[in-house]
Design an enzyme around this catalytic site. Structure first.
Site, PDB file in Angstrom:
ATOM      1  N   TYR A   1       9.280   3.724   7.144  1.00 33.92           N
ATOM      2  CA  TYR A   1      10.636   3.906   6.617  1.00 33.92           C
ATOM      3  C   TYR A   1      11.604   4.450   7.673  1.00 33.92           C
ATOM      4  CZ  TYR A   1       8.791   3.173   1.870  1.00 33.92           C
ATOM      5  OH  TYR A   1       8.199   2.654   0.732  1.00 33.92           O
TER       6      TYR A   1
ATOM      7  N   LYS B   1      -5.036   2.552   6.647  1.00 29.44           N
ATOM      8  CA  LYS B   1      -5.498   1.164   6.723  1.00 29.44           C
ATOM      9  C   LYS B   1      -6.038   0.965   8.139  1.00 29.44           C
ATOM     10  CE  LYS B   1      -5.926  -3.025   4.964  1.00 29.44           C
ATOM     11  NZ  LYS B   1      -6.709  -3.372   3.749  1.00 29.44           N
TER      12      LYS B   1
ATOM     13  N   ASP C   1      -5.823   0.090  -0.005  1.00 31.31           N
ATOM     14  CA  ASP C   1      -6.030  -0.813  -1.141  1.00 31.31           C
ATOM     15  C   ASP C   1      -7.159  -0.299  -2.039  1.00 31.31           C
ATOM     16  OD1 ASP C   1      -7.495  -1.431   1.187  1.00 31.31           O
ATOM     17  OD2 ASP C   1      -7.836  -3.500   0.583  1.00 31.31           O
TER      18      ASP C   1
ATOM     19  N   ASP D   1       4.507   6.697  -0.936  1.00 26.19           N
ATOM     20  CA  ASP D   1       5.540   6.271  -1.885  1.00 26.19           C
ATOM     21  C   ASP D   1       4.891   5.438  -2.997  1.00 26.19           C
ATOM     22  OD1 ASP D   1       7.957   5.644  -3.068  1.00 26.19           O
ATOM     23  OD2 ASP D   1       8.510   4.143  -1.592  1.00 26.19           O
TER      24      ASP D   1
ATOM     25  N   ASP E   1       3.785   7.048  -6.898  1.00 23.80           N
ATOM     26  CA  ASP E   1       4.393   6.495  -8.110  1.00 23.80           C
ATOM     27  C   ASP E   1       3.325   5.879  -9.016  1.00 23.80           C
ATOM     28  OD1 ASP E   1       6.910   7.354  -7.609  1.00 23.80           O
ATOM     29  OD2 ASP E   1       7.652   5.480  -6.791  1.00 23.80           O
TER      30      ASP E   1
HETATM   31 MG   LIG Z   1       9.045   5.922  -4.857  1.00 25.16          MG
HETATM   32 MG   LIG Z   2      -7.659  -5.480  -0.221  1.00 22.33          MG
END
Ligand SMILES: [Mg+2]
Ligand SMILES: [Mg+2]
Lengths: 342, 342
Positions: B137, B179, B212, B236, B240
């Site tokens: 970001y 990741k 993931d 983020d 959420d």
């Molecule tokens: Mg958010």
């Molecule tokens: Mg995956």
């Protein structure tokens, strides 16, 4: 006479491939299957995870059905060693598979396996279309002097083709997921998806939603979604999150669509070395991959729906392999599905 | 004598601020509160969303408690216009708030509001520690000739401080989410978190998990997690997603920790202009923000736990504002919580 390249692969791959072929032959009488070794099986025979002959045959086929690749026999930490997964990477690259489709359709007989309450899960039938060859996972990256970077990159052409894949798969609504309030790639994404929609798919409804809001809504109101189209990494996260709505990755199929050549269909589960050769593997993921092959590979919606409905009915009648707490064999589940087709 | 900077802000902010102050004063008798206008309230008075005087006072305080900023009165599309949110951006930048803490603790009386089955939600008590000033970001971005890019960047120093924030907040286990099988920033992240763990927090358990897989496990086994520490965008999405386990964002508090100065505590909900001035806003999010202030701002775990337990008990006895289907006023809910504290 569609020609299917069959790559059973390793572990339980060959066992569940038999089931899928039987079901496909029962629902369509004009398919031919040409089998090729891939993964560990190909390494054992030819010293490579996918031979040039197999690749040429795959390229000449109408669709590819893959079982599973890999297993402890071929595990190695040696750099430069031949590995079963290389077969899959080679297929993806050579076939230009840029769109990954993950249908999320909790099976009615297994609603209770979902972590979500039944009333939220009932009737969920969504498709996540994930861009597979661009974005954050493929941009320039590096580490130097205590600072690392990765780059998320998209071109207009990359977004156009994945947008079309999404709209083509939709009956009434596409949800495009991005982070356009922050990212430049997402602003370009939203712009291109909006244009492709207006120019080529005006009869499909299009909505845009931010990735964090999508992660919430997938749990709070999963029935809302029909087709989700999104960037590679967003799709990686959201498709795994959504898969969990079904309770397990064990029976999910996936499709990878290519450019001009054939598309690839495979179950999400792996080669399951612990139960290999026992005849007790759950063939549903592979059978449902066959359904996706009919739908997205050959454009045969009615035959695809017939297979899915037969699976639903067989499970509804109570048949279960060991992973679902039952005692049925692979062959018994296959028979049960075949019975519902006739 | 800790000095709390109180920024009630706009809309229902001032109404719920009264509740939080009453509860904080009931549980701790040595707090002083100094109130300052912020957001639209400050724009109306001074033409800026946060005056230099207020900022100086905030910097000199021990902790900051914020209600909500913004409302239709100050909505504008004019570029360059003064906006209420600028107050928050200024606070974040000036206080160097690099760690966002989102506790996910479904309230027992509201378990049934969760989309997840009760047996999965019972006892969930996790904290997501999100890096807030780096990553995808905040890296370089741009669009040119039909190609857009964004950059995810992290330095060792940025990762070290967020890792410490995570370990400091944990009693027994930290889950670091990355990741690392794909991204260079994630490999650096994993390396630095592993080193900080070994050197400074050897008694806390550390596990690494891919983003993931984390998105799946948050739904399948949310009780597994105690403290999650992760990159800005991953945080983020995951915070959420996890918030939705409670059924709604409406009563969640959040904390943003700074470098050397005070930290900021606020409810996740907004200024709710539709119910402003009616005395019916749900004060629980703001009261629980006060609990976070006690825990993370002043290091007073016992007082924080007392406030949280009082909220649980009050709800257990059935009191509900309109957003939860009840008819209680803000003052009545506050009274009910206060009663459980004495
Ligand atoms: Mg958010
Ligand atoms: Mg995956």
């Amino acid at each position: 006479m569609p020609n299917i390249a069959l790559l059973p692969g390793d572990g339980i791959g060959p066992e569940v491939a038999v089931s899928a072929v039987a079901v496909l032959n029962a629902v369509a009488d004009d398919l031919t299957f040409e089998e090729h070794p891939a993964g560990g099986a190909a390494i054992d025979l030819h010293g490579t995870a996918l031979t040039d002959e197999a690749l040429a045959a795959v390229k000449a086929s109408d669709a590819v059905l893959l079982g599973a690749l890999g297993g402890p026999k071929w595990d190695t930490n040696e750099p430069g060693a031949v590995r079963p997964e290389q077969g899959l990477f080679k297929l993806r690259a050579e076939l230009g598979l840029y769109a990954n489709l993950r249908p999320i359709r909790p099976l009615p007989a297994l609603y209770d396996a979902s972590p979500l309450k039944r009333e939220l899960i009932e009737g969920v039938d969504m498709l996540i279309v994930r861009e597979l060859t661009g974005g954050l996972y493929y941009g320039e990256r590096g580490t130097k002097d205590g600072r690392a970077f990765d780059t998320m990159v998209y071109t207009v052409a990359e977004i156009e083709r994945i947008a079309r894949a999404g709209f083509n798969a939709a009956k009434s609504r596409v949800t495009s997921v991005d982070k356009a309030n922050v990212l430049d790639t997402s602003r370009l994404w939203r712009e291109v998806v909006t244009r492709i929609h207006a120019d080529e798919f005006p009869n499909i409804e299009l909505e845009h939603i931010l990735v964090d809001a999508a992660a919430m809504k997938l749990i709070a109101a999963p029935r809302h979604f029909e087709v989700i189209v999104t960037e590679n990494m967003f799709g990686d996260i959201l498709s795994d999150e959504a898969s969990m709505l079904t309770g397990s990755l064990g029976m999910l199929p996936t499709a990878s669509l290519g450019g001009t050549g054939p598309s690839l269909f495979e179950p999400v589960h792996g080669s399951a070395p612990d139960i290999t050769g026992k005849g007790i593997a759950n063939p549903i993921g592979m059978i449902l991959s066959g359904a996706l092959l009919l739908r997205h590979g050959l454009g045969r919606e009615a035959q695809a729906a017939a297979v899915e409905s037969a699976v639903d009915k067989a499970l509804e009648k109570g048949i279960r392999t060991g992973d679902l707490g039952g005692t049925a064999t692979t062959a018994e589940v296959t028979e049960a599905v075949l019975k519902e087709l006739t």
